[in-house]
Enzyme design. Structure first.
Site, short mmCIF file in Angstrom:
data_model
loop_
_atom_site.label_atom_id
_atom_site.label_comp_id
_atom_site.label_asym_id
_atom_site.label_seq_id
_atom_site.Cartn_x
_atom_site.Cartn_y
_atom_site.Cartn_z
CG PHE A 114 15.24 -91.84 -110.14
CD1 PHE A 114 15.51 -92.73 -111.16
CD2 PHE A 114 16.30 -91.37 -109.38
CE1 PHE A 114 16.81 -93.17 -111.42
CE2 PHE A 114 17.60 -91.79 -109.61
CZ PHE A 114 17.86 -92.68 -110.64
CG ASN A 138 15.89 -93.40 -114.98
OD1 ASN A 138 15.28 -94.46 -115.04
ND2 ASN A 138 17.20 -93.33 -114.90
CG HIS A 182 17.31 -97.21 -119.15
ND1 HIS A 182 16.10 -97.18 -118.49
CD2 HIS A 182 18.19 -96.58 -118.34
CE1 HIS A 182 16.25 -96.56 -117.33
NE2 HIS A 182 17.52 -96.18 -117.21
CB CYS A 231 18.57 -98.64 -114.89
SG CYS A 231 18.22 -97.13 -113.95
#
Length: 440
Positions: free
Chosen positions: A256, A386, A353, A206
């Site tokens: 994800f 994500n 993020h 990440c």
């Protein structure tokens, strides 16, 4: 960013100048180290040469672009799709749990490199007990360069100059592991010069996008006239997709997605009034990295025979952020004399993020952020999930888009914050922080 026509280009430095000439200007005269005056004279000449090779000002964000795979699945349909393609519809309890998670995480849709055709061709991808790493790596090697290049083309179009003006290429990915790396293929697809200087970053997860930007900043500021293309691309679905095993692994499958982001970075931008000028958005004033001791095993990834095993300590991470983020950010802004604590954090814009809504909630609570400060991060998470490394570049793209709309009169004319923070959080547990300042 949306595609735009490239303006007429300024004269370029020749390929023999090693990339150190200012774009649109003649290269400085060659400097010889063999001068009269002995060792002292040579040292002075070497110092002069080093100063000439470095940029005068800080690195700037000159263009941003993003891209996603074609396979898009609405979140409300994901649980049914996932259990069908993994032949797991008989696991009704797990399926009901997955549906609840998909409803709770606040995502509307995600994009995936994995397709039903790939799963039909390689059924071993579904069984975590079977070796599947060869098929996964091949799938990534086939598709990831095109995805990365698509994002890069959009960033270059947003920049407005030819791809041949790129002098440095930084590529970050936590998907795949080939030699030569994906950077070589990306350079070829974009038509970059054979002399482009390439740097590969692997398995930053990440923090992959923010780490690529940190390296790009260093390259831009230490090579006069450099134009650095920072690219981050991830296809976690191809590396980690498998049938459900237990409830613990469902959260990752529900959150994800895949994507690629790219940013053109360069110092001393050419004025927009000049032929082939550049539209700098943000100056990158500083970049820092901090790892919280004793947290190495909270978020991990292990590459093995069955692909990438991604272990996410989901309940602990928001608390870890709450306990540490303000101190990390205060250390990052202190050298610049920026106010922190109290209401000072609300004087900044935020490019964060978005690991999850709970993590963003932790930011807002601990830093006492006003509503809307993380709007760009929340919007990206809602639209894409994500995507690990590239996600922060998607947030940067959203922030740039909104700022340009307001500057051009397309949105309300409320005052924009001059200073901001780009923050990536990832395994280690590590925080990458870049302090940004809006260009005039």
């Amino acid at each position: 960013m949306s595609q735009q026509a490239s303006p007429p280009t300024a004269p370029l430095p020749s390929s023999s100048d090693n990339g150190n000439a200012i774009l649109g200007a003649a290269a400085p005269p060659a400097t010889s180290l063999a001068v009269d005056g002995g060792p002292n004279g040579s040292a002075l000449q070497a110092d002069k040469l080093r100063r000439e090779q470095r940029a005068d000002g800080p690195a700037c964000v000159l263009g941003v672009g993003t891209a996603n795979p074609a396979n898009c699945i609405p979140q409300e349909e994901y649980a049914d799709w996932y259990f069908r393609v993994t032949k797991s519809d008989h696991q009704t309890q797990l399926k009901d749990t997955m549906k609840k998670i998909c409803e709770q995480v606040g995502i509307k849709k995600r994009y995936f490199q994995v397709t039903e055709d790939l799963l039909h061709a390689h059924p071993e991808l579904l069984d975590p007990t079977l070796p599947s790493i060869d098929a996964r790596l091949q799938a990534v090697a086939t598709s990831l360069p095109d995805l990365a290049a698509a994002a890069a083309r959009n960033a270059i179009a947003d920049w407005g100059r030819p791809a041949a003006d790129i002098t440095h290429l930084v590529v970050s990915t936590s998907s795949g592991a080939q030699i030569p790396g994906v950077d070589v293929r990306v350079a070829s697809l974009l038509g970059l010069r054979p002399t482009v200087r390439r740097t590969m970053l692997y398995f930053q997860a990440c923090t992959g996008g923010s780490a690529a930007l940190r390296v790009a900043k260093d390259a831009a500021e230490n090579n006069r006239g450099a134009r650095v293309l920072a690219v981050c691309a991830d296809a976690l679905s191809a590396m980690a997709f498998h049938a459900p095993g237990d409830e613990e692994g469902l959260f990752a499958h529900a959150v994800f997605g895949d994507g690629a982001g790219a940013v053109v970075v360069g110092a001393d931008p050419i004025s927009r009034v000049e032929r082939g000028g550049e539209r700098a958005v943000f100056e990158m004033l500083s970049a820092s990295q901090a790892t919280i001791p004793g947290t190495e095993r909270l978020v991990t990834g292990d590459l093995g025979a069955a692909g990438l095993g991604y272990n996410l300590a989901a309940p602990e991470v928001p608390g870890l952020v709450a306990d540490n983020i303000e101190r990390v950010l205060a250390d990052a802004v202190a050298p610049l004399g920026l106010a922190s604590g109290g209401g000072g954090w609300n004087e900044l814009f935020w490019v964060v993020h978005p690991g999850s809504h709970r993590i963003m909630d932790s930011y807002e609570k601990v830093l006492r952020l006003e509503p809307g400060k993380l709007a760009a991060s929340r919007r990206v998470f809602c639209k894409y999930g994500n995507m690990i490394g590239p996600t922060v570049m998607f947030v940067l793209d959203e922030v740039v888009r909104r700022r340009r709309l307001r500057m051009d009169g397309g949105e309300d004319g409320r005052k924009e914050c001059e200073m901001g923070l780009l923050v990536g959080l990832g395994p280690g547990f590590t925080a990458e922080v870049i302090v940004l300042r809006a260009c005039k």
